[in-house]
Design an enzyme around this catalytic site. Structure first.
Site, PDB file in Angstrom:
ATOM      1  N   LYS A  22       0.748  -1.209   0.070  1.00 45.77           N
ATOM      2  CA  LYS A  22      -0.067  -0.032   0.060  1.00 45.77           C
ATOM      3  C   LYS A  22       0.880   1.168   0.180  1.00 45.77           C
ATOM      4  O   LYS A  22       0.812   2.152  -0.955  1.00 45.77           O
ATOM      5  CB  LYS A  22      -0.809   0.119   1.359  1.00 45.77           C
ATOM      6  CG  LYS A  22      -1.634   1.328   1.374  1.00 45.77           C
ATOM      7  CD  LYS A  22      -2.527   1.242   2.680  1.00 45.77           C
ATOM      8  CE  LYS A  22      -1.775   1.607   3.664  1.00 45.77           C
ATOM      9  NZ  LYS A  22      -1.493   3.229   4.355  1.00 45.77           N
ATOM     10  N   ASN A  23       1.907   1.048   0.894  1.00 45.07           N
ATOM     11  CA  ASN A  23       2.640   2.527   1.000  1.00 45.07           C
ATOM     12  C   ASN A  23       3.892   2.772   0.015  1.00 45.07           C
ATOM     13  O   ASN A  23       4.402   3.802   0.152  1.00 45.07           O
ATOM     14  CB  ASN A  23       3.353   2.361   2.370  1.00 45.07           C
ATOM     15  CG  ASN A  23       2.213   2.580   3.481  1.00 45.07           C
ATOM     16  OD1 ASN A  23       1.073   3.168   3.240  1.00 45.07           O
ATOM     17  ND2 ASN A  23       2.635   2.563   4.614  1.00 45.07           N
ATOM     18  N   CYS A 116      -5.895  12.472  11.952  1.00 42.29           N
ATOM     19  CA  CYS A 116      -6.600  11.082  11.999  1.00 42.29           C
ATOM     20  C   CYS A 116      -6.446  10.629  13.323  1.00 42.29           C
ATOM     21  O   CYS A 116      -6.127  11.119  14.332  1.00 42.29           O
ATOM     22  CB  CYS A 116      -6.190  10.153  10.833  1.00 42.29           C
ATOM     23  SG  CYS A 116      -4.383   9.607  11.116  1.00 42.29           S
ATOM     24  N   ARG A 121      -0.961  14.582  12.542  1.00 39.84           N
ATOM     25  CA  ARG A 121      -0.567  14.311  10.728  1.00 39.84           C
ATOM     26  C   ARG A 121      -0.298  15.650  10.164  1.00 39.84           C
ATOM     27  O   ARG A 121      -0.780  16.169   8.948  1.00 39.84           O
ATOM     28  CB  ARG A 121      -1.353  13.709  10.089  1.00 39.84           C
ATOM     29  CG  ARG A 121      -1.949  12.358  10.443  1.00 39.84           C
ATOM     30  CD  ARG A 121      -0.918  11.260  11.071  1.00 39.84           C
ATOM     31  NE  ARG A 121      -0.163  10.850   9.853  1.00 39.84           N
ATOM     32  CZ  ARG A 121      -0.788   9.549   9.058  1.00 39.84           C
ATOM     33  NH1 ARG A 121      -1.835   8.933   9.543  1.00 39.84           N
ATOM     34  NH2 ARG A 121      -0.085   9.135   7.909  1.00 39.84           N
ATOM     35  N   ASP A 306       4.287   0.995  12.136  1.00 40.52           N
ATOM     36  CA  ASP A 306       2.870   0.506  11.608  1.00 40.52           C
ATOM     37  C   ASP A 306       2.833  -1.064  12.190  1.00 40.52           C
ATOM     38  O   ASP A 306       1.553  -1.573  11.894  1.00 40.52           O
ATOM     39  CB  ASP A 306       2.979   0.527   9.949  1.00 40.52           C
ATOM     40  CG  ASP A 306       2.939   1.528   9.456  1.00 40.52           C
ATOM     41  OD1 ASP A 306       3.124   1.836   8.114  1.00 40.52           O
ATOM     42  OD2 ASP A 306       2.481   2.728  10.331  1.00 40.52           O
ATOM     43  N   ARG A 398      -8.347  -0.721   4.452  1.00 40.47           N
ATOM     44  CA  ARG A 398      -8.020   0.289   3.619  1.00 40.47           C
ATOM     45  C   ARG A 398      -6.339  -0.150   3.396  1.00 40.47           C
ATOM     46  O   ARG A 398      -6.006   0.367   2.259  1.00 40.47           O
ATOM     47  CB  ARG A 398      -7.626   1.583   4.576  1.00 40.47           C
ATOM     48  CG  ARG A 398      -8.690   2.516   4.914  1.00 40.47           C
ATOM     49  CD  ARG A 398      -8.532   3.732   5.728  1.00 40.47           C
ATOM     50  NE  ARG A 398      -7.092   4.204   5.108  1.00 40.47           N
ATOM     51  CZ  ARG A 398      -6.222   4.559   6.151  1.00 40.47           C
ATOM     52  NH1 ARG A 398      -6.327   4.541   7.490  1.00 40.47           N
ATOM     53  NH2 ARG A 398      -4.995   4.989   5.570  1.00 40.47           N
TER      54      ARG A 398
HETATM   55  C1  EPZ Z   1       3.824   7.274   5.958  1.00 43.64           C
HETATM   56  O1  EPZ Z   1       2.930   8.187   6.396  1.00 43.64           O
HETATM   57  C2  EPZ Z   1       3.062   5.786   6.097  1.00 43.64           C
HETATM   58  N1  EPZ Z   1       1.773   6.034   5.003  1.00 43.64           N
HETATM   59  C3  EPZ Z   1       2.641   5.285   7.335  1.00 43.64           C
HETATM   60  O2  EPZ Z   1       1.711   4.420   7.245  1.00 43.64           O
HETATM   61  C4  EPZ Z   1       3.622   4.986   8.135  1.00 43.64           C
HETATM   62  O3  EPZ Z   1       3.282   5.019   9.592  1.00 43.64           O
HETATM   63  C5  EPZ Z   1       4.644   6.499   8.191  1.00 43.64           C
HETATM   64  O4  EPZ Z   1       5.028   6.788   6.884  1.00 43.64           O
HETATM   65  C6  EPZ Z   1       5.987   6.249   9.111  1.00 43.64           C
HETATM   66  O5  EPZ Z   1       6.465   5.139   8.517  1.00 43.64           O
HETATM   67  C7  EPZ Z   1       2.134   6.141   3.491  1.00 43.64           C
HETATM   68  O6  EPZ Z   1       3.290   5.646   3.453  1.00 43.64           O
HETATM   69  C8  EPZ Z   1       0.816   6.131   2.877  1.00 43.64           C
HETATM   70  P1  EPZ Z   1       5.681  10.500   8.096  1.00 43.64           P
HETATM   71  P2  EPZ Z   1       3.569   9.603   6.735  1.00 43.64           P
HETATM   72  O7  EPZ Z   1       5.712  11.806   7.448  1.00 43.64           O
HETATM   73  O8  EPZ Z   1       4.161  10.062   5.266  1.00 43.64           O
HETATM   74  C9  EPZ Z   1       5.319  14.149  11.469  1.00 43.64           C
HETATM   75  C10 EPZ Z   1       0.031   3.119   7.547  1.00 43.64           C
HETATM   76  O9  EPZ Z   1      -0.622   2.501   8.622  1.00 43.64           O
HETATM   77  N2  EPZ Z   1       5.286  14.836  10.343  1.00 43.64           N
HETATM   78  O10 EPZ Z   1       7.016   9.941   8.026  1.00 43.64           O
HETATM   79  O11 EPZ Z   1       2.347  10.488   6.809  1.00 43.64           O
HETATM   80  C11 EPZ Z   1       3.968  13.019  11.496  1.00 43.64           C
HETATM   81  O12 EPZ Z   1       3.023  13.678  11.988  1.00 43.64           O
HETATM   82  C12 EPZ Z   1       0.334   4.403   7.714  1.00 43.64           C
HETATM   83  O13 EPZ Z   1       0.124   2.233   6.707  1.00 43.64           O
HETATM   84  C13 EPZ Z   1       5.221  16.227  10.749  1.00 43.64           C
HETATM   85  O14 EPZ Z   1       5.143  16.630  11.766  1.00 43.64           O
HETATM   86  O15 EPZ Z   1       4.611   9.905   7.744  1.00 43.64           O
HETATM   87  C14 EPZ Z   1       4.643  11.899  12.255  1.00 43.64           C
HETATM   88  O16 EPZ Z   1       4.524  12.022  13.752  1.00 43.64           O
HETATM   89  C15 EPZ Z   1       0.152   5.080   8.963  1.00 43.64           C
HETATM   90  N3  EPZ Z   1       5.396  17.179   9.615  1.00 43.64           N
HETATM   91  C16 EPZ Z   1       6.044  11.549  11.730  1.00 43.64           C
HETATM   92  O17 EPZ Z   1       6.450  13.105  11.247  1.00 43.64           O
HETATM   93  C17 EPZ Z   1       4.915  16.650   8.318  1.00 43.64           C
HETATM   94  O18 EPZ Z   1       5.138  17.647   7.336  1.00 43.64           O
HETATM   95  C18 EPZ Z   1       6.208  10.697  10.530  1.00 43.64           C
HETATM   96  O19 EPZ Z   1       5.401  11.158   9.528  1.00 43.64           O
HETATM   97  C19 EPZ Z   1       4.892  15.397   7.966  1.00 43.64           C
HETATM   98  C20 EPZ Z   1       5.191  14.437   9.016  1.00 43.64           C
END
Ligand code: EPZ
Length: 425
Positions: A22-23, A116, A121, A306, A398
């Site tokens: 998915k990711n 969410c 996020r 995850d 999802r």
């Molecule tokens: C990706 O989300 C994945 N989703 C998530 O999987 C996964 O948990 C996450 O990476 C971490 O590995 C997809 O790839 C579609 P991040 P993403 O940006 O890109 C903070 C699942 O269950 N952050 O690495 O949103 C954020 O709030 C999903 O499959 C900011 O503060 O993750 C979080 O605390 C859930 N500002 C941390 O960084 C930003 O602009 C990691 O987020 C972006 C992120």
């Protein structure tokens, strides 16, 4: 609203070919907006998040066709730069379309994705990265409008956190930004390399993807390509834990052990025997799992956030007390309340959960609130005595393709029903 009904205490054994990631497929589908022409993407799983991404592509003017696990996206004519509020809310990770739309059309209009169940996020890192490449943002009533009044320019960017989505947006935008952009503190998840491999097939010039420092030499435009998406390492790990919690055995036929490198030692500490080959993982679990003193979720190659929820469920019946620290998302323990209703003994405080293993869980009616938390409830229900009903199962669909069929193939007594209790095929 769909529900999953499980009669627990069945030992799971067998082997699986795990679904496409998915990711990985989501950013690759976003990338087809920039890769002008007919893109053919294989190993595309049947997931509601994927359907949401395909709907966004249609709304942008792309021609989308699905034949089994192969999706064709023709992006010759992109007629819009906007993602509707409803689609943004349906899938908050739609923010990863930002780089692709901006790179193709020179503008992008999104609504603030909103939080969410697992956290706020924010997208500040995405915005700052796009601005460093020349984008200008105006924000009004939650609507984010990006433009590039003076064109894109290369930059030397250091991410404050190795954000997966922000790294992906940067790869998408920098690929069509003349000059060389360098990303420091880039995310290193395998899905980043999968996206870069697709983009390079489309004519991009990305080097060192999957490492902390990535180099992108922009090109004028990207052409379409044919690509096969990698295996879903999170789904694979989830099914390993489902087998492990039941004292079972499971062979994953198409998973690279390196992609779950941080999870394998934890499974071994829990008493599982793990045999790995180049592209497969074989797990044999003990009658009762052992506790794990401490698990910290970290960016790749650390323990994946995850997998935290399904792991917490498996540890809830382990012999001894375990601790889990959730370092990535600020509220990713929502599933523990439902596990406690099944008899688990879990104390959470902020980002820490202390799990006192119990011998048995009791089947119950529990509610899934998010994707991985929902699979945690399935994991617990597979072990529990008696019948469990997991409501809110749409969250699970999802990210997991037909989980009830996968688990039934391993010996689980499980079915998916609609809200009127009718079995769905
Ligand atoms: C990706 O989300 C994945 N989703 C998530 O999987 C996964 O948990 C996450 O990476 C971490 O590995 C997809 O790839 C579609 P991040 P993403 O940006 O890109 C903070 C699942 O269950 N952050 O690495 O949103 C954020 O709030 C999903 O499959 C900011 O503060 O993750 C979080 O605390 C859930 N500002 C941390 O960084 C930003 O602009 C990691 O987020 C972006 C992120």
């Amino acid at each position: 609203m769909s529900e999953i009904i499980i009669e627990g205490s069945r030992r799971l054994t067998g082997e699986l070919t795990v679904q496409g990631s998915k990711n990985s497929v989501l950013p690759i589908l976003a990338a087809t907006v920039t890769a002008r022409g007919e893109n053919v993407i294989h190993n595309c799983p049947y997931l509601s998040d994927v359907e949401a991404a395909l709907e966004i592509l249609r709304k942008l003017g792309c021609k989308v066709k699905r034949e089994g696990h192969t999706v064709t996206v023709n992006s010759e004519t992109v007629t819009s730069s906007e993602i509707s509020e409803s689609l943004m809310h349906e899938m908050r990770s739609s923010v990863m379309f930002l780089g692709a739309i901006l790179g193709r059309t020179g503008k992008a209009v999104l609504s603030a994705p909103g939080g969410c169940e697992i956290g706020l996020r924010p997208i500040d890192i995405h915005i700052s990265a796009a601005e460093q490449l020349g984008a200008e943002l105006t924000e009004k009533c939650g609507k984010l409008s990006f433009r590039i009044p003076n064109g894109l320019r290369p930059a030397n960017i250091t991410l404050p956190f190795p954000s997966v989505g922000a790294t992906e947006n940067l790869l998408l935008l920098a690929s069509v930004t003349q000059g060389t952009t360098v990303i420091h503190n880039a995310a290193r998840e395998p899905e980043i390399k999968d996206l870069a491999d697709f983009l390079n097939l489309c004519g991009a010039r990305i080097a060192n993807a999957g490492e902390s420092t990535v180099y992108i030499t922009g090109v004028k435009e990207l052409h379409s390509a044919e690509y096969t998406v990698m295996t879903d390492r999170i789904a694979g790990c989830s099914y390993l834990l489902a087998a492990a919690v039941t004292g079972g055995s499971l062979r994953l036929n198409n998973l690279k052990p390196a992609h779950i490198g941080a999870v394998i030692p934890v499974l071994r500490e829990m008493g599982c025997s793990i045999v790995t080959e180049r592209n497969s993982v074989l797990l044999n679990a003990p009658e009762r799992l052992k506790r794990v003193r401490i698990i910290r979720t970290m960016p790749y190659p650390g323990f994946p956030t995850d997998i935290q929820a399904p792991m917490t469920a498996a540890l809830s019946v382990a012999d001894g007390t375990s601790a889990v620290i959730e370092n990535i998302f600020e509220s990713r323990f929502k599933h523990t309340g439902e596990l406690v209703r099944m008899g688990a003994v879990i104390h959470t405080e902020g980002r820490i959960a202390v799990i006192e293993g119990v011998r048995t869980l009791c089947g119950a009616r529990v509610r899934a609130r998010d994707l991985r938390g929902g699979f945690a409830l399935i994991t617990a229900a597979l072990k529990a005595q008696g019948k469990s009903t997991v409501t809110g199962a749409e969250h699970i669909y999802r990210g997991y393709e037909e989980p009830e069929k996968v688990l039934a193939s391993l010996g689980a007594e499980i079915k998916k029903v609609d809200k009127n209790g009718r079995k769905t095929n």
